[in-house]
Motif scaffolding. Sequence first.
Motif, PDB file in Angstrom:
ATOM      1  N   TYR A   4       0.862  -1.189   0.000  1.00 38.85           N
ATOM      2  CA  TYR A   4       0.000   0.000   0.000  1.00 38.85           C
ATOM      3  C   TYR A   4       0.891   1.229   0.000  1.00 38.85           C
ATOM      4  O   TYR A   4       1.617   1.473   0.974  1.00 38.85           O
ATOM      5  N   ASN A   5       0.877   1.969  -1.089  1.00 43.31           N
ATOM      6  CA  ASN A   5       1.754   3.127  -1.269  1.00 43.31           C
ATOM      7  C   ASN A   5       3.220   2.777  -1.030  1.00 43.31           C
ATOM      8  O   ASN A   5       3.995   3.569  -0.476  1.00 43.31           O
ATOM      9  N   SER A  12      -4.945  -2.415   4.073  1.00 41.36           N
ATOM     10  CA  SER A  12      -4.740  -0.991   3.793  1.00 41.36           C
ATOM     11  C   SER A  12      -5.465  -0.069   4.758  1.00 41.36           C
ATOM     12  O   SER A  12      -5.114   1.091   4.888  1.00 41.36           O
ATOM     13  N   PRO A  61       2.875  10.405  -8.723  1.00 37.34           N
ATOM     14  CA  PRO A  61       3.898  10.712  -7.691  1.00 37.34           C
ATOM     15  C   PRO A  61       5.281  10.841  -8.313  1.00 37.34           C
ATOM     16  O   PRO A  61       5.673  10.032  -9.160  1.00 37.34           O
ATOM     17  N   PHE A  92      -3.963   2.238  -9.254  1.00 33.78           N
ATOM     18  CA  PHE A  92      -3.876   3.626  -8.816  1.00 33.78           C
ATOM     19  C   PHE A  92      -5.286   4.198  -8.713  1.00 33.78           C
ATOM     20  O   PHE A  92      -6.121   3.986  -9.605  1.00 33.78           O
ATOM     21  N   LYS A  95      -7.246  10.193  -4.432  1.00 40.84           N
ATOM     22  CA  LYS A  95      -7.518  10.335  -3.010  1.00 40.84           C
ATOM     23  C   LYS A  95      -8.969  10.770  -2.781  1.00 40.84           C
ATOM     24  O   LYS A  95      -9.599  11.331  -3.673  1.00 40.84           O
ATOM     25  N   ASN A 106      -4.381  14.014  -6.477  1.00 38.76           N
ATOM     26  CA  ASN A 106      -3.283  13.171  -6.028  1.00 38.76           C
ATOM     27  C   ASN A 106      -3.768  11.734  -5.852  1.00 38.76           C
ATOM     28  O   ASN A 106      -4.978  11.484  -5.689  1.00 38.76           O
ATOM     29  N   THR A 107      -2.832  10.794  -5.864  1.00 37.62           N
ATOM     30  CA  THR A 107      -3.210   9.385  -5.951  1.00 37.62           C
ATOM     31  C   THR A 107      -2.551   8.535  -4.875  1.00 37.62           C
ATOM     32  O   THR A 107      -1.571   8.927  -4.237  1.00 37.62           O
ATOM     33  N   GLU A 108      -3.115   7.353  -4.707  1.00 40.39           N
ATOM     34  CA  GLU A 108      -2.547   6.287  -3.893  1.00 40.39           C
ATOM     35  C   GLU A 108      -2.523   5.033  -4.763  1.00 40.39           C
ATOM     36  O   GLU A 108      -3.175   4.975  -5.805  1.00 40.39           O
TER      37      GLU A 108
END
Length: 281
Positions: A4-5, A12, A61, A92, A95, A106-108
């Motif tokens: 996770y990330n 998660s 990122p 991906f 958020k 932005n992403t995780e």
Amino acid sequence: MISYNGNLVAQSDITIHQNRAFLYGDAIFETLKVLDGKVLFIEDHYFRLMASMRIVRMEIPMYFTMEYMEQKVVELVNSLNLNASARARLTFFRKPGGYYLPTDNNTEFIITADTLDTPIYHFSDTVYEVDLFKDFYVTKQLLSSLKTVNKMVQITGSIFANENGLNNCLLLNDDKNVVEALQGNLFMLMDNKLITPPVVDGCLNGIMRKQVLAIAKKHEGIIVEEASISPFDLQKADELFITNVIVGIQPITKYRKKEYNNHLALGILKKLNAQIRLGLV
């Protein structure tokens, strides 16, 4: 165990009622084949992922390089003791925040993995029957060529195939042309011409599709063409096969009353496995 990330964790702890992948299908993913500590076709997967994220306006990122991507996938596979061969999925998603309009681009990401039975690609000559799925269509647009988590056509098509004793179904676009199978790209051999639908017809911009096109273009006596395929063409074909990075090449043996050989598919698969053994992918 998942990644996770970039961190190995048991779970998660994502709040699902806030997760945009769950709420709106706001996610992009890649399915990867890992062999002996290496992600096959890593460069193609990475650049398709980056292009897809840009198309849907997700922030990438800065640290997420191709080397980082492979490192994190292999790290998870090793932690799970998946031995020689594994399937990994990298997803991906944006958020939390907003409704259709996100408040944060932005992403995780999450990586999951499980084992595969065969290390290199295995050729299957067992009966593999398909038919058309006509309940829903693939649209001719750029989004159809991306691996998003909106797969309702493939899900309902898979249920249809299961209910009717089929191994797979072929999908149509809004022009009623055949664009792909439920789980991969479609290739058709007619005389000495190997044809696959163009991406503009709505098919997935497949990683294995790219490999097969490159190999086939070097095959003596074969003309390779990206062109629309009508359902009527299927009845005149000498060979049909499906491609994806997990299975490699899956020959179709029967469509309705028509049966097919698999000579070209076998030849291409042998060349693909040879390239993998030599470390050329």
